[in-house]
Structure formats: structure tokens, C-alpha cells
Motif scaffolding. Structure first.
Motif, mmCIF file in Angstrom:
data_model
loop_
_atom_site.group_PDB
_atom_site.id
_atom_site.type_symbol
_atom_site.label_atom_id
_atom_site.label_comp_id
_atom_site.label_asym_id
_atom_site.label_seq_id
_atom_site.Cartn_x
_atom_site.Cartn_y
_atom_site.Cartn_z
ATOM 1 N N VAL A 197 -0.890 8.890 -7.333
ATOM 2 C CA VAL A 197 -0.001 7.855 -6.789
ATOM 3 C C VAL A 197 -0.236 6.548 -7.545
ATOM 4 O O VAL A 197 -1.340 6.009 -7.509
ATOM 5 N N PRO A 198 0.789 6.049 -8.212
ATOM 6 C CA PRO A 198 0.603 4.800 -8.964
ATOM 7 C C PRO A 198 0.509 3.579 -8.051
ATOM 8 O O PRO A 198 1.030 3.563 -6.940
ATOM 9 N N GLY A 199 -0.183 2.558 -8.542
ATOM 10 C CA GLY A 199 -0.187 1.268 -7.871
ATOM 11 C C GLY A 199 -1.020 1.155 -6.608
ATOM 12 O O GLY A 199 -0.729 0.326 -5.750
ATOM 13 N N VAL A 200 -2.073 1.944 -6.485
ATOM 14 C CA VAL A 200 -2.925 1.857 -5.303
ATOM 15 C C VAL A 200 -3.809 0.624 -5.434
ATOM 16 O O VAL A 200 -4.499 0.455 -6.436
ATOM 17 N N PRO A 201 -3.801 -0.262 -4.418
ATOM 18 C CA PRO A 201 -4.689 -1.433 -4.495
ATOM 19 C C PRO A 201 -6.152 -1.009 -4.397
ATOM 20 O O PRO A 201 -6.459 0.104 -3.985
ATOM 21 N N PRO A 202 -7.069 -1.897 -4.745
ATOM 22 C CA PRO A 202 -8.493 -1.558 -4.653
ATOM 23 C C PRO A 202 -8.879 -1.228 -3.220
ATOM 24 O O PRO A 202 -8.271 -1.723 -2.274
ATOM 25 N N PRO A 203 -9.912 -0.390 -3.056
ATOM 26 C CA PRO A 203 -10.399 -0.062 -1.698
ATOM 27 C C PRO A 203 -10.766 -1.318 -0.920
ATOM 28 O O PRO A 203 -11.229 -2.286 -1.500
ATOM 29 N N ARG A 204 -10.573 -1.246 0.416
ATOM 30 C CA ARG A 204 -10.884 -2.380 1.280
ATOM 31 C C ARG A 204 -12.281 -2.290 1.854
ATOM 32 O O ARG A 204 -12.799 -3.239 2.394
ATOM 33 N N SER B 128 11.929 12.834 5.650
ATOM 34 C CA SER B 128 13.348 12.531 5.470
ATOM 35 C C SER B 128 13.714 11.111 5.883
ATOM 36 O O SER B 128 14.813 10.653 5.587
ATOM 37 N N THR B 129 12.802 10.400 6.557
ATOM 38 C CA THR B 129 13.158 9.079 7.069
ATOM 39 C C THR B 129 12.286 7.939 6.545
ATOM 40 O O THR B 129 12.612 6.777 6.785
ATOM 41 N N GLN B 130 11.189 8.244 5.874
ATOM 42 C CA GLN B 130 10.295 7.187 5.403
ATOM 43 C C GLN B 130 10.014 7.355 3.907
ATOM 44 O O GLN B 130 10.050 8.471 3.390
ATOM 45 N N PRO B 131 9.694 6.254 3.223
ATOM 46 C CA PRO B 131 9.452 6.316 1.772
ATOM 47 C C PRO B 131 8.044 6.815 1.438
ATOM 48 O O PRO B 131 7.198 6.093 0.916
ATOM 49 N N ILE B 132 7.802 8.060 1.745
ATOM 50 C CA ILE B 132 6.493 8.683 1.527
ATOM 51 C C ILE B 132 6.240 8.814 0.023
ATOM 52 O O ILE B 132 7.114 9.230 -0.729
ATOM 53 N N GLN B 133 5.019 8.470 -0.402
ATOM 54 C CA GLN B 133 4.666 8.558 -1.819
ATOM 55 C C GLN B 133 3.751 9.730 -2.137
ATOM 56 O O GLN B 133 3.535 10.044 -3.311
ATOM 57 N N ALA B 134 3.196 10.369 -1.115
ATOM 58 C CA ALA B 134 2.422 11.599 -1.284
ATOM 59 C C ALA B 134 2.246 12.214 0.096
ATOM 60 O O ALA B 134 2.320 11.515 1.111
ATOM 61 N N LEU C 105 -9.067 2.597 4.421
ATOM 62 C CA LEU C 105 -10.088 1.829 3.696
ATOM 63 C C LEU C 105 -9.922 1.942 2.179
ATOM 64 O O LEU C 105 -10.290 1.035 1.440
ATOM 65 N N GLU C 106 -9.358 3.037 1.741
ATOM 66 C CA GLU C 106 -9.157 3.272 0.306
ATOM 67 C C GLU C 106 -7.900 2.602 -0.241
ATOM 68 O O GLU C 106 -7.606 2.714 -1.429
ATOM 69 N N GLY C 107 -7.130 1.930 0.625
ATOM 70 C CA GLY C 107 -5.967 1.196 0.145
ATOM 71 C C GLY C 107 -4.626 1.857 0.373
ATOM 72 O O GLY C 107 -3.605 1.408 -0.156
ATOM 73 N N PHE C 108 -4.605 2.927 1.162
ATOM 74 C CA PHE C 108 -3.356 3.624 1.463
ATOM 75 C C PHE C 108 -2.895 3.277 2.874
ATOM 76 O O PHE C 108 -3.710 3.028 3.760
ATOM 77 N N ALA C 109 -1.596 3.294 3.086
ATOM 78 C CA ALA C 109 -1.029 3.246 4.429
ATOM 79 C C ALA C 109 -0.716 4.692 4.804
ATOM 80 O O ALA C 109 -0.283 5.475 3.955
ATOM 81 N N CYS C 110 -0.968 5.068 6.042
ATOM 82 C CA CYS C 110 -0.797 6.458 6.443
ATOM 83 C C CYS C 110 0.152 6.584 7.620
ATOM 84 O O CYS C 110 0.171 5.743 8.512
ATOM 85 N N VAL C 111 0.909 7.648 7.605
ATOM 86 C CA VAL C 111 1.707 8.052 8.745
ATOM 87 C C VAL C 111 1.280 9.475 9.059
ATOM 88 O O VAL C 111 1.007 10.267 8.159
ATOM 89 N N ARG D 56 0.838 -1.191 0.000
ATOM 90 C CA ARG D 56 0.000 0.000 0.000
ATOM 91 C C ARG D 56 0.877 1.246 0.000
ATOM 92 O O ARG D 56 1.821 1.335 0.774
ATOM 93 N N PRO D 57 0.597 2.231 -0.856
ATOM 94 C CA PRO D 57 1.383 3.462 -0.885
ATOM 95 C C PRO D 57 1.335 4.164 0.473
ATOM 96 O O PRO D 57 0.286 4.219 1.119
ATOM 97 N N LEU D 58 2.478 4.702 0.883
ATOM 98 C CA LEU D 58 2.594 5.375 2.171
ATOM 99 C C LEU D 58 2.348 6.873 2.002
ATOM 100 O O LEU D 58 3.071 7.550 1.257
ATOM 101 N N ILE D 59 1.338 7.364 2.695
ATOM 102 C CA ILE D 59 0.914 8.763 2.600
ATOM 103 C C ILE D 59 1.182 9.460 3.926
ATOM 104 O O ILE D 59 0.815 8.949 4.991
ATOM 105 N N LEU D 60 1.810 10.632 3.878
ATOM 106 C CA LEU D 60 1.975 11.466 5.067
ATOM 107 C C LEU D 60 0.771 12.380 5.185
ATOM 108 O O LEU D 60 0.405 13.053 4.215
#
Length: 130
Positions: free
Chosen positions: A122-129, A47-53, A28-34, A6-10
Motif C-alpha cells: 500500500v503506497p503512502g503509509v505514514p510512519p508508525p504512531r 463496495s461502499t468505502q475506498p478500501i486500499q487493501a 499504531l502502524e499508521g493504517f485506518a481500519c474498518v 491514513r490508508p483504509l484497510i478492511l
């Protein structure tokens, strides 16, 4: 078949209820969040995590969303990161774009619009859960 990453979103906002709402919906939409409650936390995470958006509220304590945008855009590789900034009015919207925001989300915001905007950016987002 292995699970799709899941893409990591800040999400950076000084209001914990907003963070709860956005995190719950985007999960629920398929993103991981920090989450970050301050601009300093947001910069550390970037600066420390692979944030995608990044979703940034203009009310962050220093650095604010606009300064974070400027810093990102000046950093190597920072020009490509999708950055969405929340804005209350036209002046805030114009300032966000001038600072380098990829998109502006008007407040009050609609969760579905944020999800759709992120799926577009953001590319590659899995389908909503949900």
C-alpha cells in the motif's frame, strides 16, 4: 502541515478478538481500519468505502474469503486491490492464491509481518504512531 491521510484497510474475520488485535496494531502502524465479521459485511464495505487493501480470514460466513477474492478479481478495478488471506495450512494457502489472493498470511500470524506486508503493498503509509 495537514495530517497525512491514513490508508483504509478492511479486516474481515469472524473472531472479534482477532479484529481487536489487528485493528489496534494496524492503527499504531499508521493504517485506518474498518472491520467486518461476515463475508456479506466485507462485500458491502468493499463496495461502499475506498478500501486500499483487505485482510480476509478463510473462516468467514458466505461469501468466504476465497469467493470474495474471486468476485474482486472479476470486478472492474478489483484486480489491483491488495488482498491478504489468512491460511492455516498449505492447502488453504494454495486455494487462496488460486482464488486471486495477493499474499497469504500463515496462522498463527505475527502482527509485525502483517504490517510489513501491508507497507510493501500500500503506497503512502505514514510512519508508525507507536
Amino acid at each position: 502541515m495537514p495530517p497525512v491521510a491514513r490508508p483504509l484497510i478492511l479486516i474481515a474475520d469472524d473472531d472479534s478478538e482477532t479484529l481487536d488485535s489487528l485493528t489496534g496494531y494496524l492503527d499504531l502502524e499508521g493504517f485506518a481500519c474498518v472491520r467486518a465479521l461476515t463475508g456479506a459485511e466485507a462485500m458491502h464495505t468493499l463496495s461502499t468505502q475506498p478500501i486500499q487493501a483487505a485482510l480476509l480470514d478463510q473462516g468467514l460466513t458466505p461469501p468466504d474469503a476465497l469467493e470474495i477474492c474471486r468476485l474482486l478479481r472479476a470486478a472492474p478495478g478489483g484486480r489491483d486491490l491488495p488482498v491478504l488471506v489468512f491460511a492455516f495450512d498449505d492447502d488453504e494457502e494454495a486455494a487462496a492464491f488460486a482464488a486471486g489472493a495477493s499474499a497469504v498470511i500463515p496462522k498463527p500470524y505475527h502482527l509485525a509481518a502483517i504490517g510489513a506486508q501491508l507497507r510493501e503493498m500500500v503506497p503512502g503509509v505514514p510512519p508508525p504512531r507507536g
